[in-house]
Design a protein around this motif. Structure first.
Motif: not given
Length: 208
Positions: A108-111, A114
């Protein structure tokens, strides 16, 4: 019959139910495939950057210390098993330095989050493949250095930068198709890497 029903379901894209998770296999694949794809893309990018870069540097500096260093590094990269390399990177950069997460991946983390989590796993995948690509690139560059048109360019007094550009322009089209050889290594390597780093991808699902 049951066999006929299974084949009919497969034709419709129904892969059945996972015995371990008791859920449709297609749902599991849909959940885990993005992680494996992202890992493979980052690893492929690192493979190209490291492999082409090191190979060009080594090929353009034959007999120099930089070539010997590249050869030593690529030899190490080719000989270290993937799981040992993964554990070594974890020990150096996750345990001792705490620069990267030790295990797991937040889907669910941002780019950037990730990418940060995938750095060590991608490096584990990329290093052996980059080492192979670097060796192939070096060999191609060394061969081109003795080509007649390169000698002619040098004899005309062209600057070293211009000669390097000539070599690069002729080496890349021959080397890039060899990248396809590394794709198989990347895809099979994800199974081990996802296990070592606890990534929720297809590789971990197959081993689970």
């Amino acid at each position: 019959s049951q066999v006929g029903a299974d084949w009919q379901g497969l034709a419709r894209g129904d892969l059945g139910t996972s015995f371990r998770e008791q859920r449709p296999v297609t749902r599991i694949v849909a959940e885990r495939l993005p992680v494996t794809v992202q890992l493979s893309l980052v690893a492929l990018t690192l493979t190209l950057l490291l492999g082409l870069g090191l190979g060009m540097v080594a090929g353009l500096n034959p007999g120099h210390m930089v070539e010997r260093v590249v050869l030593a590094v690529t030899t190490l990269g080719l000989t270290l098993p993937g799981f040992w390399l993964g554990f070594l990177l974890l020990l150096l950069f996750a345990v001792q330095r705490d620069w990267f997460p030790l295990i797991g991946f937040d889907t669910t983390g941002g780019a950037l989050a990730r990418l940060h989590a995938l750095t060590l796993p991608a490096l584990t995948l990329a290093i052996p493949n980059a080492a192979q690509l670097a060796r192939l690139t070096r060999a191609e560059v060394l061969e081109l250095r003795h080509a007649d048109f390169i000698r002619t360019a040098g004899s005309k007094g062209l600057a070293r930068v211009a000669v390097i550009q000539h070599i690069t322009a002729n080496a890349l089209p021959k080397v890039l198709p060899l990248v396809a050889l590394t794709l198989g290594g990347l895809l099979t390597g994800t199974i081990v890497v996802e296990q070592v780093f606890g990534l929720p991808g297809l590789g971990l699902a197959m081993l689970g």
